[in-house]
Design a protein around this motif. Structure first.
Motif, PDB file in Angstrom:
ATOM      1  N   ALA A 145       0.572  -1.259   0.083  1.00 52.43           N
ATOM      2  CA  ALA A 145       0.061   0.220   0.296  1.00 52.43           C
ATOM      3  C   ALA A 145       0.771   1.518   0.161  1.00 52.43           C
ATOM      4  O   ALA A 145       0.734   1.981  -0.988  1.00 52.43           O
ATOM      5  N   GLN A 146       2.307   0.947   0.929  1.00 48.48           N
ATOM      6  CA  GLN A 146       2.467   2.550   0.657  1.00 48.48           C
ATOM      7  C   GLN A 146       3.363   2.765  -0.660  1.00 48.48           C
ATOM      8  O   GLN A 146       3.437   3.856  -1.155  1.00 48.48           O
ATOM      9  N   GLY A 147       4.370   1.812  -1.581  1.00 49.57           N
ATOM     10  CA  GLY A 147       4.274   1.938  -2.356  1.00 49.57           C
ATOM     11  C   GLY A 147       3.142   2.554  -3.212  1.00 49.57           C
ATOM     12  O   GLY A 147       3.688   2.951  -4.529  1.00 49.57           O
ATOM     13  N   ALA A 148       2.182   1.613  -3.782  1.00 52.96           N
ATOM     14  CA  ALA A 148       1.292   2.448  -4.604  1.00 52.96           C
ATOM     15  C   ALA A 148       0.440   3.672  -3.998  1.00 52.96           C
ATOM     16  O   ALA A 148       0.617   4.281  -5.139  1.00 52.96           O
ATOM     17  N   ALA A 149       0.995   4.112  -3.597  1.00 56.37           N
ATOM     18  CA  ALA A 149       0.298   5.931  -2.707  1.00 56.37           C
ATOM     19  C   ALA A 149       2.198   6.243  -3.049  1.00 56.37           C
ATOM     20  O   ALA A 149       1.537   7.219  -4.194  1.00 56.37           O
ATOM     21  N   VAL A 150       3.404   6.500  -3.397  1.00 59.35           N
ATOM     22  CA  VAL A 150       4.314   6.567  -3.210  1.00 59.35           C
ATOM     23  C   VAL A 150       4.564   6.524  -5.315  1.00 59.35           C
ATOM     24  O   VAL A 150       4.265   8.158  -5.902  1.00 59.35           O
TER      25      VAL A 150
END
Length: 369
Positions: free
Chosen positions: A263-268
């Motif tokens: 999720a964090q990678g997708a948001a970045v």
């Protein structure tokens, strides 16, 4: 970088134009990030009055305690008239004198002390008091290349501390003992001050703003480490990584950390000009919710950063302002299971003309020490 790049002389002129455009006659800025943004002066916060009087038109005046005049004169961009006041003398008439007649409306530093707000109300009884942010928000929300470089320096410095975590974070040591080592390392890495050190192990990791305690760290317990400080430039660092030391992590934790990491990678990756703060928040929140952990993501996805640790823009539901090149902010989703453990991954990023630049570059995978 030179201080003239970070605190350019024409910034005062831009602020005066913004003041007029906001329908304000002047800004009255006491010590804090707005004053530093305009002058480079990191003014002492205290009961003695320091105030930049920035009229929409005319000569700016910096009012300072007499004992602090040398520091004010040494600031990078105090291309302003400096007036000092001795102890025991009411300084507020100096504010009135620095204005060209009674103002109809003034913008006060957003985080001004209440005693100063009330004293200025008494000194300027005919002036409506509004927030200086109405004028300065649009100047500060987009970082210049020099500001981005300063934030990148801060990011590299805090990354250096995270890369050394294995020296301090060990089972049997208390959160507070680990935090003391981290604080020293933050200064050693080039920060002039430590803004915060969160070391949250096991069930404490389920509290996003836990801080530290005298609880020993257990083998295999997840530990959330969120740290940040202020660089000599005035610009801030803020980065979170989650660790496991001395044994395997709980299986359920490993499962939801994988969700958080994706999720964090997708948001970045979603960051680019034109998407809104709410859309960026949703990019992190939707996969966490889909995996069944939506209620465990307790806070917004991100906050702006610069001379303040938290400033605009905010990545949160309801913020429909589009992102623009130069905006700098955190991407920091978390999952917190009360009474058990928690995890957070945080990077500072900058929206670029065609995408995103990460200012924290250490791995975001679960780190086993």
């Amino acid at each position: 970088m030179g201080t003239d790049e970070l605190y350019p002389p024409d910034r005062l002129i831009a602020a005066q134009r913004a003041t007029a455009a906001a329908g304000l006659d002047a800004l009255l800025l006491t010590p804090g990030s707005d004053l530093r943004y305009l002058t480079g002066y990191d003014a002492h916060v205290g009961e003695r009055l320091t105030c930049l009087v920035l009229p929409a038109e005319g000569v700016p005046t910096l009012i300072v305690p007499r004992l602090e005049r040398p520091a004010a004169e040494a600031a990078p961009n105090t291309g302003v008239r400096i007036v000092d006041h001795p102890d025991g003398v009411d300084p507020y008439p100096l504010v009135v004198a620095a204005l060209d007649g009674p103002p109809a409306a003034v913008g006060l530093a957003d985080r001004m002390w209440a005693e100063q707000v009330l004293a200025l109300r008494a000194a300027l009884p005919g002036a409506a008091q509004r927030l200086a942010g109405e004028a300065l928000r649009e100047l500060r929300i987009r970082k210049s290349p020099a500001e981005v470089a300063a934030l990148a320096d801060a990011g590299a410095a805090i990354d250096e501390v995270h890369l050394r975590m294995g020296r301090w974070l060990r089972p049997g040591r208390t959160e507070a003992e680990v935090a003391a080592d981290i604080a020293a390392a933050i200064r050693d890495a080039g920060h002039v001050s430590v803004d915060f050190v969160i070391v949250a192990a096991g069930p404490n990791g389920a509290s996003p703003h836990h801080g530290t305690s005298d609880r020993p760290i257990g083998a295999g317990e997840p530990v959330v480490v969120d740290i940040g400080g202020t660089m000599p430039s005035g610009y801030r660092s803020d980065c979170t990584r989650t660790y496991v030391a001395g044994g395997p992590a709980p299986a359920d934790f490993v499962d939801y950390y994988a969700v958080l990491h994706a999720a964090q990678g997708a948001a970045v990756a979603a960051v680019r000009p034109g998407i809104t703060g709410a859309t960026a928040d949703a990019a992190a929140r939707e996969p966490i919710t889909a995996a069944g952990y939506g209620d465990a993501f307790l806070h917004r996805t991100g906050h702006g950063i610069g001379l303040d640790g938290h400033e605009e823009p905010y990545l949160v539901a309801g913020n429909d302002r589009p992102l623009e090149a130069g905006m700098a902010f955190s991407i920091e989703p978390g999952i917190y299971l009360a009474g058990r453990h928690g995890a957070r991954i945080e990077d500072i990023v900058v929206c670029t003309t065609d995408g995103v630049q990460r200012l924290n570059t250490t791995p975001t995978e679960l780190i086993a020490l």
